[in-house]
Design a protein around this motif. Structure first.
Motif, PDB file in Angstrom:
ATOM      1  N   ASN A  89     -10.830  -1.514   9.313  1.00  0.00           N
ATOM      2  CA  ASN A  89     -10.510  -2.228   8.076  1.00  0.00           C
ATOM      3  C   ASN A  89     -10.822  -1.354   6.868  1.00  0.00           C
ATOM      4  OD1 ASN A  89      -9.840  -4.584   6.441  1.00  0.00           O
ATOM      5  ND2 ASN A  89     -12.020  -4.620   5.946  1.00  0.00           N
ATOM      6  N   LEU A  90      -9.898  -1.339   5.927  1.00  0.00           N
ATOM      7  CA  LEU A  90     -10.000  -0.508   4.730  1.00  0.00           C
ATOM      8  C   LEU A  90      -9.882  -1.385   3.481  1.00  0.00           C
ATOM      9  CD1 LEU A  90      -7.590   2.341   5.902  1.00  0.00           C
ATOM     10  CD2 LEU A  90     -10.108   2.319   6.038  1.00  0.00           C
ATOM     11  N   PRO A  91     -10.167  -0.828   2.300  1.00  0.00           N
ATOM     12  CA  PRO A  91     -10.013  -1.622   1.075  1.00  0.00           C
ATOM     13  C   PRO A  91      -8.577  -2.088   0.873  1.00  0.00           C
ATOM     14  CG  PRO A  91     -11.037   0.521   0.624  1.00  0.00           C
ATOM     15  CD  PRO A  91     -10.607   0.542   2.044  1.00  0.00           C
ATOM     16  N   ALA A  92      -8.445  -3.226   0.209  1.00  0.00           N
ATOM     17  CA  ALA A  92      -7.119  -3.660  -0.219  1.00  0.00           C
ATOM     18  C   ALA A  92      -6.646  -2.732  -1.340  1.00  0.00           C
ATOM     19  CB  ALA A  92      -7.174  -5.100  -0.702  1.00  0.00           C
ATOM     20  N   PRO A  93      -5.341  -2.636  -1.553  1.00  0.00           N
ATOM     21  CA  PRO A  93      -4.830  -1.764  -2.628  1.00  0.00           C
ATOM     22  C   PRO A  93      -5.502  -2.054  -3.971  1.00  0.00           C
ATOM     23  CG  PRO A  93      -3.027  -2.535  -1.265  1.00  0.00           C
ATOM     24  CD  PRO A  93      -4.242  -3.280  -0.801  1.00  0.00           C
ATOM     25  N   ARG A  94      -5.860  -0.998  -4.674  1.00  0.00           N
ATOM     26  CA  ARG A  94      -6.516  -1.124  -5.978  1.00  0.00           C
ATOM     27  C   ARG A  94      -6.291   0.181  -6.748  1.00  0.00           C
ATOM     28  NH1 ARG A  94     -12.302  -0.572  -2.999  1.00  0.00           N
ATOM     29  NH2 ARG A  94     -12.421   1.705  -2.993  1.00  0.00           N
ATOM     30  N   PRO A  95      -6.509   0.187  -8.040  1.00  0.00           N
ATOM     31  CA  PRO A  95      -6.357   1.430  -8.808  1.00  0.00           C
ATOM     32  C   PRO A  95      -7.253   2.540  -8.262  1.00  0.00           C
ATOM     33  CG  PRO A  95      -6.491  -0.441 -10.292  1.00  0.00           C
ATOM     34  CD  PRO A  95      -6.789  -0.980  -8.910  1.00  0.00           C
ATOM     35  N   GLY A  96      -6.643   3.716  -8.088  1.00  0.00           N
ATOM     36  CA  GLY A  96      -7.393   4.866  -7.614  1.00  0.00           C
ATOM     37  C   GLY A  96      -7.396   5.055  -6.118  1.00  0.00           C
ATOM     38  N   LEU A  97      -6.986   4.038  -5.357  1.00  0.00           N
ATOM     39  CA  LEU A  97      -6.956   4.159  -3.899  1.00  0.00           C
ATOM     40  C   LEU A  97      -5.642   4.813  -3.493  1.00  0.00           C
ATOM     41  CD1 LEU A  97      -8.724   3.314  -1.410  1.00  0.00           C
ATOM     42  CD2 LEU A  97      -7.185   1.355  -1.181  1.00  0.00           C
ATOM     43  N   PRO A  98      -5.676   5.929  -2.762  1.00  0.00           N
ATOM     44  CA  PRO A  98      -4.432   6.617  -2.407  1.00  0.00           C
ATOM     45  C   PRO A  98      -3.503   5.717  -1.591  1.00  0.00           C
ATOM     46  CG  PRO A  98      -6.339   8.009  -1.929  1.00  0.00           C
ATOM     47  CD  PRO A  98      -6.869   6.643  -2.262  1.00  0.00           C
ATOM     48  N   PRO A  99      -2.212   5.713  -1.880  1.00  0.00           N
ATOM     49  CA  PRO A  99      -1.283   4.895  -1.093  1.00  0.00           C
ATOM     50  C   PRO A  99      -1.174   5.354   0.358  1.00  0.00           C
ATOM     51  CG  PRO A  99      -0.104   6.358  -2.599  1.00  0.00           C
ATOM     52  CD  PRO A  99      -1.541   6.454  -2.960  1.00  0.00           C
ATOM     53  N   THR A 100      -1.644   6.566   0.642  1.00  0.00           N
ATOM     54  CA  THR A 100      -1.579   7.101   2.000  1.00  0.00           C
ATOM     55  C   THR A 100      -2.875   6.871   2.774  1.00  0.00           C
ATOM     56  OG1 THR A 100      -2.381   9.259   1.212  1.00  0.00           O
ATOM     57  CG2 THR A 100       0.006   8.919   1.280  1.00  0.00           C
ATOM     58  N   GLU A 125      -5.610  -3.156   5.705  1.00  0.00           N
ATOM     59  CA  GLU A 125      -6.083  -2.876   4.345  1.00  0.00           C
ATOM     60  C   GLU A 125      -6.313  -4.218   3.649  1.00  0.00           C
ATOM     61  OE1 GLU A 125      -3.885   0.702   2.496  1.00  0.00           O
ATOM     62  OE2 GLU A 125      -2.500  -0.050   4.054  1.00  0.00           O
ATOM     63  N   GLN A 126      -7.390  -4.889   4.038  1.00  0.00           N
ATOM     64  CA  GLN A 126      -7.624  -6.257   3.576  1.00  0.00           C
ATOM     65  C   GLN A 126      -8.982  -6.457   2.909  1.00  0.00           C
ATOM     66  OE1 GLN A 126      -6.499  -7.974   7.589  1.00  0.00           O
ATOM     67  NE2 GLN A 126      -5.254  -9.294   6.306  1.00  0.00           N
ATOM     68  N   GLY A 127      -9.632  -5.377   2.520  1.00  0.00           N
ATOM     69  CA  GLY A 127     -10.887  -5.524   1.800  1.00  0.00           C
ATOM     70  C   GLY A 127     -11.961  -6.222   2.613  1.00  0.00           C
ATOM     71  N   ARG A 128     -12.833  -6.922   1.925  1.00  0.00           N
ATOM     72  CA  ARG A 128     -13.971  -7.555   2.598  1.00  0.00           C
ATOM     73  C   ARG A 128     -13.538  -8.507   3.704  1.00  0.00           C
ATOM     74  NH1 ARG A 128     -18.404  -6.929  -1.179  1.00  0.00           N
ATOM     75  NH2 ARG A 128     -17.528  -6.363  -3.210  1.00  0.00           N
ATOM     76  N   MET A 129     -12.501  -9.323   3.430  1.00  0.00           N
ATOM     77  CA  MET A 129     -12.113 -10.335   4.409  1.00  0.00           C
ATOM     78  C   MET A 129     -11.462  -9.732   5.637  1.00  0.00           C
ATOM     79  SD  MET A 129     -13.211 -13.291   3.699  1.00  0.00           S
ATOM     80  CE  MET A 129     -14.658 -12.535   2.966  1.00  0.00           C
ATOM     81  N   GLY A 130     -10.994  -8.494   5.547  1.00  0.00           N
ATOM     82  CA  GLY A 130     -10.434  -7.850   6.733  1.00  0.00           C
ATOM     83  C   GLY A 130     -11.471  -7.741   7.842  1.00  0.00           C
ATOM     84  N   GLY A 131     -12.717  -7.492   7.461  1.00  0.00           N
ATOM     85  CA  GLY A 131     -13.781  -7.433   8.457  1.00  0.00           C
ATOM     86  C   GLY A 131     -13.993  -8.772   9.133  1.00  0.00           C
ATOM     87  N   ALA A 132     -13.954  -9.849   8.351  1.00  0.00           N
ATOM     88  CA  ALA A 132     -14.132 -11.189   8.918  1.00  0.00           C
ATOM     89  C   ALA A 132     -12.981 -11.553   9.851  1.00  0.00           C
ATOM     90  CB  ALA A 132     -14.253 -12.218   7.799  1.00  0.00           C
ATOM     91  N   LEU A 133     -11.763 -11.219   9.443  1.00  0.00           N
ATOM     92  CA  LEU A 133     -10.606 -11.515  10.285  1.00  0.00           C
ATOM     93  C   LEU A 133     -10.661 -10.732  11.596  1.00  0.00           C
ATOM     94  CD1 LEU A 133      -7.899 -11.524   7.474  1.00  0.00           C
ATOM     95  CD2 LEU A 133      -8.686 -13.513   8.787  1.00  0.00           C
ATOM     96  N   VAL A 293     -20.689  -2.187  -0.945  1.00  0.00           N
ATOM     97  CA  VAL A 293     -19.925  -1.316  -0.052  1.00  0.00           C
ATOM     98  C   VAL A 293     -18.554  -1.903   0.295  1.00  0.00           C
ATOM     99  CG1 VAL A 293     -21.978  -0.216   0.871  1.00  0.00           C
ATOM    100  CG2 VAL A 293     -21.071  -2.240   2.021  1.00  0.00           C
ATOM    101  N   GLY A 294     -18.105  -2.872  -0.476  1.00  0.00           N
ATOM    102  CA  GLY A 294     -16.735  -3.348  -0.395  1.00  0.00           C
ATOM    103  C   GLY A 294     -16.293  -3.751   1.000  1.00  0.00           C
ATOM    104  N   ALA A 295     -15.222  -3.109   1.478  1.00  0.00           N
ATOM    105  CA  ALA A 295     -14.624  -3.467   2.767  1.00  0.00           C
ATOM    106  C   ALA A 295     -15.558  -3.255   3.942  1.00  0.00           C
ATOM    107  CB  ALA A 295     -13.347  -2.647   2.973  1.00  0.00           C
ATOM    108  N   ALA A 296     -16.590  -2.436   3.777  1.00  0.00           N
ATOM    109  CA  ALA A 296     -17.539  -2.172   4.872  1.00  0.00           C
ATOM    110  C   ALA A 296     -18.616  -3.236   4.974  1.00  0.00           C
ATOM    111  CB  ALA A 296     -18.186  -0.803   4.685  1.00  0.00           C
TER     112      ALA A 296
END
Length: 344
Positions: A89-100, A125-133, A293-296
């Motif tokens: 799981n990675l951060p959801a799209p946000r400013p500064g996050l590479p699209p790749t 790429e679902q941020g914090r909730m991606g871990g829960a899912l 630590v966001g998505a982690a």
């Protein structure tokens, strides 16, 4: 069948392993420091919590964290495994996050598992909730015959554009904003298996995953957000049915990060459901030591819960929705964990 936590691993600003990070947090240490060269809008250095393994100028921070933690996590699995689901799981799209970012992480993950067979990689790429899912899907995956499920997440806020956006939107702790977060970075991995697999691998006792509850938080649909803990309470209610008879929750771990609205919602939730907690209001907040630590957050909190010498724990996590640059509604997650011996 309730999944067993087979192994844990983490890289944080406080250490390059789960053991180091847990000990440092338990000792009350803090990794907060001034960023060596990035300044906030007031011209002061950002207050940050950076992983020492990475150079301050490193740009591929998230892929590097994933690569490092995968190597140590995979080493904890048996040499031969029938099947492994690797959920990253990675951060959801946000400013500064590479699209790749997803492809960059997939590349390092594929290289890390190249010597192993039967590893299926999934990236979200679902941020914090991606871990829960991901954790919510573990029981079904194991029931379907997967031998091990690895829930891995990584995040880092240390991009100039990302930090500027956080500052402009009032999310950072600065000299002019006392109710903000200290940005951090981390990677965390939690390995799950069935009780039968744990017994075969001679894991004498462990923490088991009892239930996962996820709910929408309507208060974050407002601007500014006014949160009375409705979503967190609903998520908690959905797991309380699985609480053992006459048991109470001994410890709660939260990703509360210093932002006022997050603090308020916890107070409302504890007020509504205090009878289910051994010590209402008692809260472990590792953000105070290693930053947000966001998505982690979720796998790290689960791993830290495994270190506590208590029988029943809950992990509480929040996603800010549009207020964190995400398109979906804000969500809250509660994960119920219980210490158990196999065969119990």
């Amino acid at each position: 069948m309730q999944p067993i936590i087979y192994a844990t691993e983490a890289i944080t600003a406080l250490g390059d392993s789960q053991a180091m990070s847990s000990c440092a947090i338990a000792a009350g240490l803090s990794a907060f420091e001034n960023h060596p060269f990035m300044l906030d809008m007031a011209g002061a250095p950002y207050k940050v919590a950076m992983v020492p393994l990475l150079e301050p100028g490193e740009t591929q921070r998230i892929p590097s964290l994933v690569e490092k933690i995968l190597n140590t996590t995979l080493a904890k699995l048996p040499t031969v495994t029938e099947s492994v689901d690797l959920l990253i799981n990675l951060p959801a799209p946000r400013p500064g996050l590479p699209p790749t970012i997803a492809q960059d992480v997939l590349n390092v993950a594929q290289a890390a598992v190249a010597s192993r067979e039967n590893v299926q990689i999934s990236i979200s790429e679902q941020g914090r909730m991606g871990g829960a899912l991901a954790v919510q899907s573990v029981q079904k995956r194991l029931a379907d015959g997967v031998e091990f499920v690895v829930v891995l997440a990584a995040d880092s806020y240390f991009d100039a554009t990302t930090l500027s956006w956080l500052d402009l939107t009032g999310q950072l702790l600065t000299q002019v904003n006392a109710w903000g977060m200290v940005p951090g970075e981390a990677a965390a991995a939690t390995v799950f298996c069935s009780p039968e697999t744990a017994s075969t691998e001679k894991q004498p006792s462990a923490v088991k995953l009892v239930s996962v509850g996820i709910a929408n938080e309507p208060g974050f649909a407002q601007t500014p957000p006014v949160c009375t803990g409705e979503g967190l309470t609903t998520a908690l209610d959905s797991v309380l049915a699985e609480l053992p008879a006459d048991a109470t929750i001994d410890d709660a771990l939260s990703d509360t990060n210093g932002q006022l609205v997050r603090t308020d919602e916890l107070g409302f939730m504890f007020t509504r459901r205090s009878q289910y907690f051994s010590e209402p209001g008692k809260m472990n907040t590792p953000v105070d030591a290693c930053g947000d630590v966001g998505a982690a957050s979720i796998p790290l909190l689960i791993n830290l819960a495994c270190e506590l010498n208590t029988a029943v724990n809950v992990v509480l996590a929040s996603s800010g929705g549009v207020h964190e640059g995400q398109k979906e509604p804000a969500k809250r997650a509660v994960i119920l964990l219980e210490v158990a011996t196999h065969g119990a």
